[in-house]
Write an enzyme that holds these catalytic residues in place. Structure first.
Site, short mmCIF file in Angstrom:
data_model
loop_
_atom_site.label_atom_id
_atom_site.label_comp_id
_atom_site.label_asym_id
_atom_site.label_seq_id
_atom_site.Cartn_x
_atom_site.Cartn_y
_atom_site.Cartn_z
NE ARG A 106 2.44 -20.61 21.88
CZ ARG A 106 2.38 -21.70 22.63
NH1 ARG A 106 3.44 -22.47 22.76
NH2 ARG A 106 1.26 -22.02 23.24
CE LYS A 128 2.64 -6.54 3.42
NZ LYS A 128 1.80 -5.83 2.44
CD GLU A 170 4.56 -7.30 -7.82
OE1 GLU A 170 4.65 -6.10 -7.50
OE2 GLU A 170 3.60 -8.04 -7.49
CE LYS A 207 8.40 -6.24 -0.59
NZ LYS A 207 7.54 -7.37 -0.88
CD GLU A 217 0.90 -2.49 3.76
OE1 GLU A 217 1.70 -3.30 3.24
OE2 GLU A 217 -0.30 -2.48 3.54
NE ARG A 221 5.68 -4.18 3.35
CZ ARG A 221 6.22 -5.32 3.79
NH1 ARG A 221 6.74 -5.37 4.99
NH2 ARG A 221 6.24 -6.38 3.03
CG ASN A 225 -0.20 -2.01 -0.82
OD1 ASN A 225 0.49 -3.03 -0.88
ND2 ASN A 225 -0.69 -1.54 0.31
CG HIS A 228 -0.49 -4.85 -5.47
ND1 HIS A 228 0.44 -4.23 -6.28
CD2 HIS A 228 0.00 -6.10 -5.24
CE1 HIS A 228 1.44 -5.07 -6.51
NE2 HIS A 228 1.21 -6.21 -5.89
CG HIS A 232 -4.52 -7.95 -4.45
ND1 HIS A 232 -4.05 -7.52 -3.24
CD2 HIS A 232 -3.59 -8.81 -4.92
CE1 HIS A 232 -2.88 -8.08 -3.00
NE2 HIS A 232 -2.57 -8.87 -4.00
CG HIS A 248 0.65 -11.34 -7.92
ND1 HIS A 248 -0.41 -10.94 -7.14
CD2 HIS A 248 1.66 -10.48 -7.66
CE1 HIS A 248 -0.05 -9.87 -6.44
NE2 HIS A 248 1.20 -9.58 -6.73
N1 LIG Z 1 4.79 -11.91 0.38
C1 LIG Z 1 4.81 -10.90 -0.46
O1 LIG Z 1 5.24 -9.80 -0.13
C2 LIG Z 1 4.33 -11.12 -1.85
C3 LIG Z 1 4.60 -10.17 -2.84
C4 LIG Z 1 4.18 -10.43 -4.13
C5 LIG Z 1 3.51 -11.60 -4.43
N2 LIG Z 1 3.24 -12.50 -3.45
C6 LIG Z 1 2.54 -13.76 -3.73
O2 LIG Z 1 3.33 -14.54 -4.63
C7 LIG Z 1 2.46 -15.43 -5.34
C8 LIG Z 1 2.87 -15.49 -6.77
O3 LIG Z 1 4.19 -15.96 -6.86
P1 LIG Z 1 4.80 -16.53 -8.22
O4 LIG Z 1 4.47 -15.62 -9.31
O5 LIG Z 1 6.20 -16.85 -7.95
O6 LIG Z 1 3.92 -17.84 -8.51
P2 LIG Z 1 4.08 -19.38 -8.10
O7 LIG Z 1 4.69 -19.53 -6.80
O8 LIG Z 1 2.74 -19.98 -8.35
O9 LIG Z 1 5.10 -19.95 -9.20
C9 LIG Z 1 4.73 -19.90 -10.55
C10 LIG Z 1 4.91 -21.25 -11.25
O10 LIG Z 1 6.28 -21.42 -11.59
C11 LIG Z 1 6.73 -22.70 -11.15
N3 LIG Z 1 8.17 -22.52 -10.91
C12 LIG Z 1 8.74 -21.92 -9.86
N4 LIG Z 1 10.06 -21.80 -10.04
C13 LIG Z 1 10.33 -22.36 -11.25
C14 LIG Z 1 11.52 -22.50 -12.01
N5 LIG Z 1 12.69 -22.00 -11.58
N6 LIG Z 1 11.44 -23.12 -13.20
C15 LIG Z 1 10.24 -23.58 -13.67
N7 LIG Z 1 9.08 -23.44 -13.01
C16 LIG Z 1 9.13 -22.83 -11.81
C17 LIG Z 1 5.89 -23.00 -9.96
O11 LIG Z 1 5.83 -24.38 -9.71
C18 LIG Z 1 4.54 -22.45 -10.41
O12 LIG Z 1 3.89 -23.39 -11.24
C19 LIG Z 1 1.07 -14.93 -5.11
O13 LIG Z 1 0.41 -15.80 -4.24
C20 LIG Z 1 1.24 -13.57 -4.45
O14 LIG Z 1 0.21 -13.24 -3.57
C21 LIG Z 1 3.65 -12.29 -2.17
ZN LIG Z 2 2.40 -7.94 -6.03
#
Ligand SMILES: NC(=O)c1ccc[n+]([C@@H]2O[C@H](COP(=O)([O-])OP(=O)(O)OC[C@H]3O[C@@H](n4cnc5c(N)ncnc54)[C@H](O)[C@@H]3O)[C@@H](O)[C@H]2O)c1
Ligand SMILES: [Zn+2]
Length: 345
Positions: A106, A128, A170, A207, A217, A221, A225, A228, A232, A248
């Protein structure tokens, strides 16, 4: 809203402090193979005794199956409610690690240590968490603030350029929805900066301010989006097509162009502003090829998006550069038109 966002190049030693304040029982660090190799060496010495939970990198692993593995490892390691999970990685690690921590017994503590630009300016801020489910992005998840977010731009030194550009989308989004002056300055400077720290700080500021006003949201908020709804749909659709997957931010870049077009169509944005956005985006992002067949398939996905009601789709649009309006009904036909427009750019 977490009060504890630390940003800077000398910030990692704070990790120890942050954890000490918690009176935690145990610490585990969630990594993937890349963050284990590139990022863990930078934080290792700033952590108390800990275990490592390693998963495979990539959006395709942001699934319930991986969560099961993480929960299983947490159980084996005898973690409890007073343990801390340190999520060391990009948005995938942060979203999924946050979700696993929020639901394990939990809810246990977790700390975000974002290592991609996208995670530093966006995913790690705002509470999120979640995973993809049956091809639907972020379909399962909860709102849960981390105990702290530690953002060190040094991690970006090893990040591939493609990933850097993805995160930059972003940052552009934040300017477009909230800061016309920053957009105006940056579109003349071009893609990259020497000073990531300043850009990150500014973006996190935007943000955080939005999230603070509307954490769950209910309305405002939704400005975040922008790009998106269409983005998405494209991301989910191409995720299922081997060899065509987009990052992304790359999908969001396409989505922002389509939704900027829709903003003009609704008389919210003027043509000159759309031209500025297009010129800037096209100089950074490669065109994504989307066929008529893709557009039909994508439309079906757009309808399943959680922001939709009945046959119109609620979308966030720009009311001039620097201001966004949410819950703007657009039809599926208009979305299709925007994708066709994008193809002609
Ligand atoms: N929670 C939220 O509000 C929110 C907002 C935007 C995006 N997201 C989510 O985030 C995700 C995308 O995140 P992302 O773009 O970071 O992708 P990711 O987490 O897949 O990382 C991208 C790649 O970079 C590698 N990597 C990470 N740090 C590194 C570093 N310092 N040096 C070398 N390689 C490195 C990782 O292993 C991976 O292969 C999506 O799933 C999306 O839905 C969430
Ligand atoms: Zn995004």
């Amino acid at each position: 809203m977490t009060e504890s966002i630390y940003i800077g190049r000398t910030i990692l030693p704070q990790l120890q402090q942050v954890l000490q304040n918690l009176a935690f029982s145990k610490v585990a660090v969630l990594v993937d193979e890349n963050t284990l190799h590139h990022c863990y060496p930078l934080v290792k010495s700033h952590l108390p005794e800990h275990d490592i939970i390693q998963i495979n990198s990539g959006e395709e692993h942001k699934t319930l199956q991986t969560c099961e593995y993480i929960w299983q490892r947490m159980t084996e390691l005898n973690l409890d409610r007073w343990s801390v999970l340190v999520n060391l990685g990009g948005g995938v690690i942060g979203d999924m690690g946050g979700f696993c921590a929020a639901t394990f017994k939990r809810g246990m503590y977790f700390v975000q240590v974002p290592t991609t630009l996208l995670a530093q300016v966006d995913a790690s801020v705002g509470g999120k968490t979640g995973i993809d489910f049956h091809g639907l992005k972020n379909h399962i998840g909860v709102y849960k603030e981390p105990h702290a977010v530690i953002i060190d731009p040094t991690f970006l030194n090893t990040l591939p350029q493609r990933q850097l550009k993805s995160g930059y989308a972003e940052i552009i989004k934040h300017w477009l929805i909230a800061d016309a002056t920053a957009f105006e300055e940056q579109r003349h400077i071009g893609l990259f900066t020497e000073n990531w720290e300043a850009l990150i700080r500014h973006s996190v500021g935007i943000k955080s301010a939005v999230v603070e006003e509307d954490p769950l949201e209910a309305g405002y908020r939704k400005v975040l989006n922008f790009g998106h709804t269409v983005g998405h749909a494209i991301e989910s659709y191409l995720l299922e097509q081997p060899g065509r997957e987009l990052l992304h931010g790359e999908a969001i870049a396409v989505g922002m162009l389509c939704e900027a077009f829709l903003s003009v169509k609704k008389d919210l944005l003027n043509r000159r502003e759309l031209d500025q956005i297009e010129t800037f985006m096209v100089s950074i992002y490669e065109k994504v090829k989307i066929t008529e067949e893709d557009i039909q398939a994508l439309s079906q996905l757009a309808l399943q998006d959680k922001k939709n009601t009945r046959s119109t789709i609620n979308c966030t649009l720009l009311q001039g550069i620097g201001k966004a309006v949410w819950d703007q009904p657009v039809t599926l036909a208009e979305i299709q038109e925007s994708l066709r427009y994008y193809q002609l750019l």
